[in-house]
Design an enzyme around this catalytic site. Structure first.
Site, PDB file in Angstrom:
ATOM      1  N   ASN A   1     -47.449  10.033  -1.339  1.00 23.16           N
ATOM      2  CA  ASN A   1     -47.169  11.121  -0.406  1.00 23.16           C
ATOM      3  C   ASN A   1     -46.882  12.453  -1.099  1.00 23.16           C
ATOM      4  OD1 ASN A   1     -45.826  12.384   2.171  1.00 23.16           O
ATOM      5  ND2 ASN A   1     -44.229  12.415   0.590  1.00 23.16           N
TER       6      ASN A   1
ATOM      7  N   TYR B   1     -55.761  23.936  -2.636  1.00 20.69           N
ATOM      8  CA  TYR B   1     -55.231  22.794  -1.878  1.00 20.69           C
ATOM      9  C   TYR B   1     -56.369  21.992  -1.256  1.00 20.69           C
ATOM     10  CZ  TYR B   1     -52.372  20.261   1.541  1.00 20.69           C
ATOM     11  OH  TYR B   1     -51.751  19.279   2.281  1.00 20.69           O
TER      12      TYR B   1
ATOM     13  N   ASP C   1     -41.112  12.164 -11.561  1.00 18.00           N
ATOM     14  CA  ASP C   1     -42.078  13.217 -11.257  1.00 18.00           C
ATOM     15  C   ASP C   1     -43.450  12.565 -11.363  1.00 18.00           C
ATOM     16  OD1 ASP C   1     -43.977  15.350 -11.653  1.00 18.00           O
ATOM     17  OD2 ASP C   1     -42.301  16.670 -12.144  1.00 18.00           O
TER      18      ASP C   1
ATOM     19  N   ALA D   1     -59.496  21.737  -2.193  1.00 22.20           N
ATOM     20  CA  ALA D   1     -60.252  20.994  -3.217  1.00 22.20           C
ATOM     21  C   ALA D   1     -59.448  19.792  -3.697  1.00 22.20           C
ATOM     22  CB  ALA D   1     -60.588  21.920  -4.384  1.00 22.20           C
TER      23      ALA D   1
ATOM     24  N   LYS E   1     -57.242  18.057  -2.012  1.00 24.30           N
ATOM     25  CA  LYS E   1     -57.193  17.009  -0.983  1.00 24.30           C
ATOM     26  C   LYS E   1     -58.573  16.370  -0.783  1.00 24.30           C
ATOM     27  CE  LYS E   1     -52.798  16.952  -0.024  1.00 24.30           C
ATOM     28  NZ  LYS E   1     -51.974  15.778  -0.370  1.00 24.30           N
TER      29      LYS E   1
HETATM   30  N1  LIG Z   1     -46.819  19.286   6.470  1.00 23.26           N
HETATM   31  C1  LIG Z   1     -48.097  19.276   6.827  1.00 23.26           C
HETATM   32  O1  LIG Z   1     -48.469  19.878   7.859  1.00 23.26           O
HETATM   33  C2  LIG Z   1     -49.107  18.496   6.031  1.00 23.26           C
HETATM   34  C3  LIG Z   1     -50.441  18.491   6.488  1.00 23.26           C
HETATM   35  C4  LIG Z   1     -51.392  17.769   5.787  1.00 23.26           C
HETATM   36  C5  LIG Z   1     -51.027  17.051   4.662  1.00 23.26           C
HETATM   37  N2  LIG Z   1     -49.732  17.086   4.224  1.00 23.26           N
HETATM   38  C6  LIG Z   1     -49.405  16.294   3.029  1.00 23.26           C
HETATM   39  O2  LIG Z   1     -48.318  15.441   3.311  1.00 23.26           O
HETATM   40  C7  LIG Z   1     -47.559  15.206   2.111  1.00 23.26           C
HETATM   41  C8  LIG Z   1     -46.098  15.548   2.352  1.00 23.26           C
HETATM   42  O3  LIG Z   1     -46.031  16.906   2.776  1.00 23.26           O
HETATM   43  P1  LIG Z   1     -44.688  17.562   3.374  1.00 23.26           P
HETATM   44  O4  LIG Z   1     -45.123  18.446   4.486  1.00 23.26           O
HETATM   45  O5  LIG Z   1     -43.655  16.553   3.602  1.00 23.26           O
HETATM   46  O6  LIG Z   1     -44.316  18.525   2.132  1.00 23.26           O
HETATM   47  P2  LIG Z   1     -42.893  19.019   1.595  1.00 23.26           P
HETATM   48  O7  LIG Z   1     -41.927  19.108   2.703  1.00 23.26           O
HETATM   49  O8  LIG Z   1     -43.218  20.233   0.795  1.00 23.26           O
HETATM   50  O9  LIG Z   1     -42.436  17.825   0.626  1.00 23.26           O
HETATM   51  C9  LIG Z   1     -43.214  17.519  -0.505  1.00 23.26           C
HETATM   52  C10 LIG Z   1     -42.605  16.325  -1.210  1.00 23.26           C
HETATM   53  O10 LIG Z   1     -43.388  16.082  -2.384  1.00 23.26           O
HETATM   54  C11 LIG Z   1     -42.507  16.049  -3.500  1.00 23.26           C
HETATM   55  N3  LIG Z   1     -43.149  16.450  -4.737  1.00 23.26           N
HETATM   56  C12 LIG Z   1     -43.844  17.580  -4.995  1.00 23.26           C
HETATM   57  N4  LIG Z   1     -44.245  17.604  -6.265  1.00 23.26           N
HETATM   58  C13 LIG Z   1     -43.795  16.450  -6.826  1.00 23.26           C
HETATM   59  C14 LIG Z   1     -43.886  15.890  -8.117  1.00 23.26           C
HETATM   60  N5  LIG Z   1     -44.520  16.515  -9.124  1.00 23.26           N
HETATM   61  N6  LIG Z   1     -43.320  14.670  -8.345  1.00 23.26           N
HETATM   62  C15 LIG Z   1     -42.664  14.022  -7.344  1.00 23.26           C
HETATM   63  N7  LIG Z   1     -42.540  14.512  -6.107  1.00 23.26           N
HETATM   64  C16 LIG Z   1     -43.105  15.713  -5.851  1.00 23.26           C
HETATM   65  C17 LIG Z   1     -41.392  17.007  -3.134  1.00 23.26           C
HETATM   66  O11 LIG Z   1     -40.287  16.794  -3.986  1.00 23.26           O
HETATM   67  P3  LIG Z   1     -39.262  18.013  -4.427  1.00 23.26           P
HETATM   68  O12 LIG Z   1     -38.236  18.090  -3.339  1.00 23.26           O
HETATM   69  O13 LIG Z   1     -38.737  17.547  -5.739  1.00 23.26           O
HETATM   70  O14 LIG Z   1     -40.100  19.261  -4.533  1.00 23.26           O
HETATM   71  C18 LIG Z   1     -41.178  16.597  -1.686  1.00 23.26           C
HETATM   72  O15 LIG Z   1     -40.440  15.401  -1.612  1.00 23.26           O
HETATM   73  C19 LIG Z   1     -48.206  16.075   1.022  1.00 23.26           C
HETATM   74  O16 LIG Z   1     -49.102  15.301   0.258  1.00 23.26           O
HETATM   75  C20 LIG Z   1     -48.965  17.109   1.832  1.00 23.26           C
HETATM   76  O17 LIG Z   1     -50.043  17.668   1.120  1.00 23.26           O
HETATM   77  C21 LIG Z   1     -48.772  17.785   4.873  1.00 23.26           C
END
Ligand SMILES: NC(=O)c1ccc[n+]([C@@H]2O[C@H](COP(=O)([O-])OP(=O)(O)OC[C@H]3O[C@@H](n4cnc5c(N)ncnc54)[C@H](OP(=O)(O)O)[C@@H]3O)[C@@H](O)[C@H]2O)c1
Length: 221
Positions: A73, A143, A48, A145, A147
């Site tokens: 990520n 979120y 984590d 703030a 980022k």
């Molecule tokens: N999707 C978008 O449109 C978008 C846009 C801009 C930026 N982002 C950024 O891209 C990144 C990935 O987003 P995503 O869309 O793939 O999100 P997601 O599908 O919600 O996946 C998030 C990932 O982060 C992990 N995670 C969350 N909290 C954690 C912790 N405390 N320790 C370890 N792992 C943790 C989750 O693990 P668990 O399965 O254990 O929860 C999951 O593997 C994030 O930083 C997000 O802010 C996404």
């Protein structure tokens, strides 16, 4: 020689696809997750990112390195909506900053000795254009703030890690169809990950401190 790539949050979404594609091109990929299983071809480390002991154990398990690329990520998105319409409790602020900001910093700090042993070390922070004040649209304050802080971290670390030869970039992955982005988002994780991996390839000291889209377009901060 195969490069060693460490990616946080590979259980699903963009992180999982980044890990899958990096492994498929021949990199040694270590994925950190809170629970298994890892994507095919990816070495799993349970961690984590808010747990300093787990992050320390991750670094020790890979010592002495080298680690060529670290991708921070893992992220969460709490408190959607606008003031007066949605709730923004203190726990959501604390949890979001613990994962999206402190978790990024602690991971980088722990991995520095391993990165320093690489020929061309790079750190990629997955931020979001939602953290850009130049692209502010209101709402989602927690979120946004967090980022903004993550991008700020990338810019400041790019200054401090330059003398150590480590390049640092912040990236917006696009609006991606994941659990976080939702099914109505613009691109799929495969397209985002392919674009991001190309951007990480392009990252060097001359670009260090950049804030870019997954397709290379610069983002005003
Ligand atoms: N999707 C978008 O449109 C978008 C846009 C801009 C930026 N982002 C950024 O891209 C990144 C990935 O987003 P995503 O869309 O793939 O999100 P997601 O599908 O919600 O996946 C998030 C990932 O982060 C992990 N995670 C969350 N909290 C954690 C912790 N405390 N320790 C370890 N792992 C943790 C989750 O693990 P668990 O399965 O254990 O929860 C999951 O593997 C994030 O930083 C997000 O802010 C996404």
């Amino acid at each position: 020689m195969a490069r060693t790539v460490v990616i946080t949050g590979t259980s699903r979404g963009i992180g999982r696809e980044l890990a899958r594609q990096a492994a498929a091109r021949g990199d040694r990929v270590i994925g950190t997750q809170r629970r298994g299983p890892a994507p095919e071809g990816v070495e799993l480390r349970l961690a984590d990112v808010t747990d300093p002991q787990a992050i320390g154990a991750l670094a020790r398990s890979l010592a002495p390195g080298p680690v060529d690329l670290l991708v921070c990520n893992a992220g969460i998105y709490l408190g959607r909506g606008r003031i007066g319409e949605a709730a923004f409790p203190p726990e959501a602020w604390a949890q979001t900053f613990a994962v999206n900001v402190a978790g990024v910093f602690m991971t980088i700090e722990a991995m520095l000795p391993l990165l320093e042993r690489a020929e061309r070390p790079r750190i990629a922070i997955i931020s979001s254009q939602m953290g850009s004040s130049a692209r502010a649209r209101g709402g989602a304050y927690i979120y946004r703030a967090s980022k903004a802080a993550a991008t700020n971290l990338a810019v400041n670390l790019s200054i401090d890690l330059r003398p150590r030869g480590i390049a640092v970039g912040a990236y917006h992955p696009g609006w991606v169809r994941t659990d976080m982005g939702g099914s109505g988002a613009e691109i799929d994780p495969a397209e985002s990950a392919a674009g991001l991996l190309a951007r990480f390839e392009a990252l060097d000291l001359s670009r260090s401190g950049c804030f870019e889209m997954w397709n290379g377009a610069p983002i005003p901060f």
